[in-house]
Design an enzyme around this catalytic site. Structure first.
Site, PDB file in Angstrom:
ATOM      1  N   GLU A   1     -12.373   4.953   5.361  1.00  0.00           N
ATOM      2  CA  GLU A   1     -11.833   5.975   6.342  1.00  0.00           C
ATOM      3  C   GLU A   1     -13.187   6.256   7.203  1.00  0.00           C
ATOM      4  O   GLU A   1     -13.791   7.316   6.870  1.00  0.00           O
ATOM      5  CB  GLU A   1     -11.164   7.217   5.683  1.00  0.00           C
ATOM      6  CG  GLU A   1     -10.042   6.747   4.826  1.00  0.00           C
ATOM      7  CD  GLU A   1      -9.297   7.707   3.734  1.00  0.00           C
ATOM      8  OE1 GLU A   1      -9.827   8.856   3.937  1.00  0.00           O
ATOM      9  OE2 GLU A   1      -8.424   7.350   3.357  1.00  0.00           O
TER      10      GLU A   1
ATOM     11  N   TYR B   1     -15.697  37.155  42.650  1.00  0.00           N
ATOM     12  CA  TYR B   1     -14.967  36.010  42.003  1.00  0.00           C
ATOM     13  C   TYR B   1     -14.085  36.439  41.011  1.00  0.00           C
ATOM     14  O   TYR B   1     -13.076  35.669  40.597  1.00  0.00           O
ATOM     15  CB  TYR B   1     -16.002  34.873  41.593  1.00  0.00           C
ATOM     16  CG  TYR B   1     -16.441  34.090  42.628  1.00  0.00           C
ATOM     17  CD1 TYR B   1     -16.470  34.531  43.947  1.00  0.00           C
ATOM     18  CD2 TYR B   1     -17.671  33.292  42.213  1.00  0.00           C
ATOM     19  CE1 TYR B   1     -17.349  33.650  45.124  1.00  0.00           C
ATOM     20  CE2 TYR B   1     -18.488  32.271  43.171  1.00  0.00           C
ATOM     21  CZ  TYR B   1     -18.066  32.861  44.778  1.00  0.00           C
ATOM     22  OH  TYR B   1     -18.550  32.043  45.420  1.00  0.00           O
TER      23      TYR B   1
ATOM     24  N   ASN C   1       0.160  12.759   3.407  1.00  0.00           N
ATOM     25  CA  ASN C   1      -0.374  11.867   4.455  1.00  0.00           C
ATOM     26  C   ASN C   1       0.383  12.485   5.848  1.00  0.00           C
ATOM     27  O   ASN C   1       1.383  11.952   6.274  1.00  0.00           O
ATOM     28  CB  ASN C   1      -0.370  10.545   4.262  1.00  0.00           C
ATOM     29  CG  ASN C   1      -1.197   9.619   4.992  1.00  0.00           C
ATOM     30  OD1 ASN C   1      -1.421   9.683   6.018  1.00  0.00           O
ATOM     31  ND2 ASN C   1      -1.848   8.939   4.162  1.00  0.00           N
TER      32      ASN C   1
ATOM     33  N   ARG D   1     -11.219  37.590  42.721  1.00  0.00           N
ATOM     34  CA  ARG D   1     -10.659  36.873  43.881  1.00  0.00           C
ATOM     35  C   ARG D   1     -10.209  35.399  43.438  1.00  0.00           C
ATOM     36  O   ARG D   1      -9.266  35.020  43.864  1.00  0.00           O
ATOM     37  CB  ARG D   1     -11.736  36.413  44.988  1.00  0.00           C
ATOM     38  CG  ARG D   1     -11.282  35.627  46.300  1.00  0.00           C
ATOM     39  CD  ARG D   1     -12.252  35.627  47.163  1.00  0.00           C
ATOM     40  NE  ARG D   1     -13.456  36.073  47.114  1.00  0.00           N
ATOM     41  CZ  ARG D   1     -14.791  35.289  47.560  1.00  0.00           C
ATOM     42  NH1 ARG D   1     -14.571  33.972  48.100  1.00  0.00           N
ATOM     43  NH2 ARG D   1     -15.731  35.815  47.268  1.00  0.00           N
TER      44      ARG D   1
ATOM     45  N   PHE E   1      -1.733   9.193  11.204  1.00  0.00           N
ATOM     46  CA  PHE E   1      -2.145  10.250  10.435  1.00  0.00           C
ATOM     47  C   PHE E   1      -3.182  10.879  11.234  1.00  0.00           C
ATOM     48  O   PHE E   1      -3.740  11.679  10.962  1.00  0.00           O
ATOM     49  CB  PHE E   1      -2.391   9.966   8.962  1.00  0.00           C
ATOM     50  CG  PHE E   1      -3.176   8.674   8.844  1.00  0.00           C
ATOM     51  CD1 PHE E   1      -4.700   8.684   9.362  1.00  0.00           C
ATOM     52  CD2 PHE E   1      -2.876   7.791   8.311  1.00  0.00           C
ATOM     53  CE1 PHE E   1      -5.375   7.712   9.237  1.00  0.00           C
ATOM     54  CE2 PHE E   1      -3.597   6.339   8.249  1.00  0.00           C
ATOM     55  CZ  PHE E   1      -4.881   6.643   8.680  1.00  0.00           C
TER      56      PHE E   1
ATOM     57  N   TYR F   1       0.767  -1.157  -0.056  1.00  0.00           N
ATOM     58  CA  TYR F   1      -0.084  -0.052  -0.021  1.00  0.00           C
ATOM     59  C   TYR F   1       0.872   1.341   0.066  1.00  0.00           C
ATOM     60  O   TYR F   1       1.806   1.550   0.883  1.00  0.00           O
ATOM     61  CB  TYR F   1      -0.985   0.064   1.364  1.00  0.00           C
ATOM     62  CG  TYR F   1      -1.812   1.408   1.382  1.00  0.00           C
ATOM     63  CD1 TYR F   1      -2.807   1.674   0.422  1.00  0.00           C
ATOM     64  CD2 TYR F   1      -1.650   2.298   1.983  1.00  0.00           C
ATOM     65  CE1 TYR F   1      -3.407   2.693   0.513  1.00  0.00           C
ATOM     66  CE2 TYR F   1      -2.141   3.485   2.008  1.00  0.00           C
ATOM     67  CZ  TYR F   1      -3.370   3.702   1.385  1.00  0.00           C
ATOM     68  OH  TYR F   1      -4.041   4.842   1.380  1.00  0.00           O
TER      69      TYR F   1
ATOM     70  N   HIS G   1      -5.940  14.989  -5.047  1.00  0.00           N
ATOM     71  CA  HIS G   1      -6.292  15.416  -3.749  1.00  0.00           C
ATOM     72  C   HIS G   1      -5.966  16.897  -3.443  1.00  0.00           C
ATOM     73  O   HIS G   1      -6.522  17.248  -2.487  1.00  0.00           O
ATOM     74  CB  HIS G   1      -5.308  14.948  -2.990  1.00  0.00           C
ATOM     75  CG  HIS G   1      -5.494  13.263  -2.437  1.00  0.00           C
ATOM     76  ND1 HIS G   1      -5.758  12.367  -3.546  1.00  0.00           N
ATOM     77  CD2 HIS G   1      -5.683  12.618  -1.504  1.00  0.00           C
ATOM     78  CE1 HIS G   1      -5.935  11.250  -3.078  1.00  0.00           C
ATOM     79  NE2 HIS G   1      -6.121  11.273  -1.810  1.00  0.00           N
TER      80      HIS G   1
END
Length: 554
Positions: free
Chosen positions: A457, A311, A227, A314, A371, A61, A91
């Site tokens: 995915e 507050y 990637n 403080r 990734f 792969y 991409h």
């Protein structure tokens, strides 16, 4: 880069030691980078393993198969290089605004450092081209949206990488001094990244300005380039730096507010912090104590009949401290991620892996999930919420200075004489409240999921979206802190002039007064808010306070 750049300013990348501060130096100050010579051996060895695997013809792969849902499609050896370049083209499908120059530089820097670890299988020439692009001011045009934070920041990294093969576009600096950002603070956030001082050129022409030829990618290189979590971690590193600076400014603003509202610093006593020893709480308490040490204003009412402050004053150490601890938690993840191998698959010596892996007798290729941006995404979302609360407590302190139903008798309504005829600083509080509302309305991207790539995915982190969220929140928070500083400086005008500030609060007051005069008549405060926000973004306030008290705030 100018030849005047000294080796001391140079950032040396070895894949192991990159820091948040170095990301800022390269992204904003234009520090040059180089690859550690000892690291080059690891890059070469990793590439040799890929070449061996290509020669073996085993299906691996990322080397000779399709991607995502197309993982089972085998690619002929003679088309492997085409596969890698097609990957970049397909991409590069981002959208939205272009990344600013500082964001692109952070992206390129962190990608180089990840490749330098020697687990990605790229050739040295790929890394060297990226280094040259960074040093010569060749900044790829990168669309900001498109990353799901798994398989890393694919679309933005693809836009970046297209320039390496002579495609896409880049902004190229026109000459010395053309940097768009400096350590005076970031100039570009969620605006378009087209900075002044740059020519916009096609990828091949941009490379030519530095004497570089477009690359023809080899096996695995396209996937190795796109990637990873580099957009997320680059943005996160800048956000950590900016958040820490905003926290120090918030401590200074809170200390000045405490002083001018006749509050007590007893709540910052070390004894209180010691019995609840959260590190951030103790640090903020120490900061306020240092900032107010020797204040005649604080000393003048030490024995008054007030029992407790509100507050927002403080509990400053507890609230600011909790935000500090959240940012420190994010910093820890960023420091790990900056020096991690986050692409997939990763290339190892065969004897370094215990599990079954594809490869050859001497090289192993392991597919995994480094990734995935979740280690950053969850902490980024947490920090966005924490910083929102920093803005919330600052806005409440602003209210205590302005609100005639709450403020001390020596302060006029909305910090102006002749209130009613004049509105004073009434509306800057509106701005602070509006920005606080925007912070509160931000989502928590890491809780969402959008399965993609045919279901392969099926769980993603949305880490880049989380990083952009934090960047927006930090920008708003610094403006809310600026409003507090503006109001606290104005409140100081109504304190008995015979009483002196402490060295630290005095330096804080003077830093504001150098850019904003006292409010004697109503006027537009828009520019003044922006000027004080820029003071918070820069290191100027830090420097002034450090000079005054003899040590840096934590």
């Amino acid at each position: 880069m100018s030849e005047a750049d000294s080796d001391a300013d140079r950032v040396v990348l070895d894949g192991e030691s990159l820091t948040v501060e170095e990301v800022v130096a390269v992204a904003r100050e234009g520090a040059p980078v180089e690859i550690d010579e000892g690291t080059r051996g690891a890059i070469r060895e990793s590439r040799a393993r890929i070449e061996e695997i290509v020669g073996s013809d085993e299906a691996v792969y990322g080397v000779n198969t399709g991607f995502g849902e197309l993982v089972d499609v085998r690619i002929p050896r003679e088309r492997i290089n085409d596969l890698q370049e097609n990957l970049l083209r397909s991409h590069a499908a981002g959208a939205g605004r272009e990344l600013s120059t500082e964001e692109v530089r952070a992206l390129v820097l962190t990608r180089i450092n990840a490749l330098a670890k020697g687990y990605s299988g790229v050739r040295e020439v790929v890394v060297d081209h990226l280094v040259a692009m960074l040093n010569e001011g060749i900044h790829p045009v990168v669309r900001s949206r498109g990353s799901l934070g798994a398989s890393g920041d694919l679309a933005p990294l693809a836009h970046l990488s297209l320039v390496l093969i002579g495609e896409g576009e880049a902004r190229v600096e026109k000459g010395e001094g053309a940097k768009s950002t400096t350590d005076d603070g970031p100039r570009c956030r969620e605006r378009d990244g087209g900075d002044d001082g740059h020519d916009r050129l096609p990828g091949d022409e941009a490379l030519a300005t530095a004497g570089l030829e477009p690359l023809s990618l080899a096996a695995k290189e396209g996937l190795a380039l796109i990637n990873g979590t580099q957009l997320t971690v680059g943005l996160a590193a800048l956000a950590v730096h900016d958040a820490e600076r905003a926290l120090r400014a918030a401590d200074a603003a809170g200390a000045l507010t405490t002083e001018v509202t006749m509050g007590t610093t007893a709540s910052c006593d070390p004894a209180i912090q010691a019995v609840r020893p959260h590190p951030g709480q103790a640090a903020s308490a120490r900061n306020v104590k240092r900032l107010t040490e020797g204040s005649e204003i604080v000393e003048s009412h030490r024995n008054c009949d007030r029992v407790q402050d509100a507050y927002s004053i403080r509990c400053l150490p507890q609230v600011h401290g909790a935000v500090r601890d959240a940012v420190a938690h994010l910093r820890g993840a960023v420091e790990v991620e900056l020096n991690s191998a986050t692409d997939n698959p990763l290339v190892f010596p065969r004897d370094a892996v215990s599990d079954r892996a594809s490869g050859t007798a001497s090289a192993a290729v392991l597919s995994g999930g480094n990734f995935h941006g979740e280690p950053l995404a969850l902490r980024l979302d947490y920090v966005a919420g924490a910083l929102t609360d920093l803005a919330a407590i600052a806005e409440r302190r602003v209210d205590r200075m302005l609100n005639p139903n709450l403020q001390e008798p020596h302060l006029p309504p909305f910090l102006t004489a002749e209130s009613g005829l004049r509105s004073g600083y009434m509306i800057p509080q509106y701005t602070a409240a509006a920005l606080l509302n925007e912070c509160r309305s931000e989502g928590r991207p890491s809780t969402d999921n959008a399965p993609v790539s045919g279901g392969q995915e099926d769980h993603v982190s949305m880490s880049a979206t989380s990083a952009f969220t934090v960047r927006r929140v930090v920008e708003r928070v610094r403006t809310v802190v600026a409003v507090e500083l503006l109001c606290a400086a104005q409140a100081a005008e109504f304190v008995d002039p015979a009483l002196s500030h402490a060295a630290g609060t005095g330096a804080t007051y003077e830093a504001v007064r150098e850019i904003v005069p006292p409010l004697d008549e109503d006027r537009s405060s828009h520019g003044e808010i922006e000027a004080v926000a820029a003071l918070v973004a820069s290191d100027a306030l830090d420097r002034r306070v450090t000079e005054a008290i003899g040590e840096a705030l934590e």
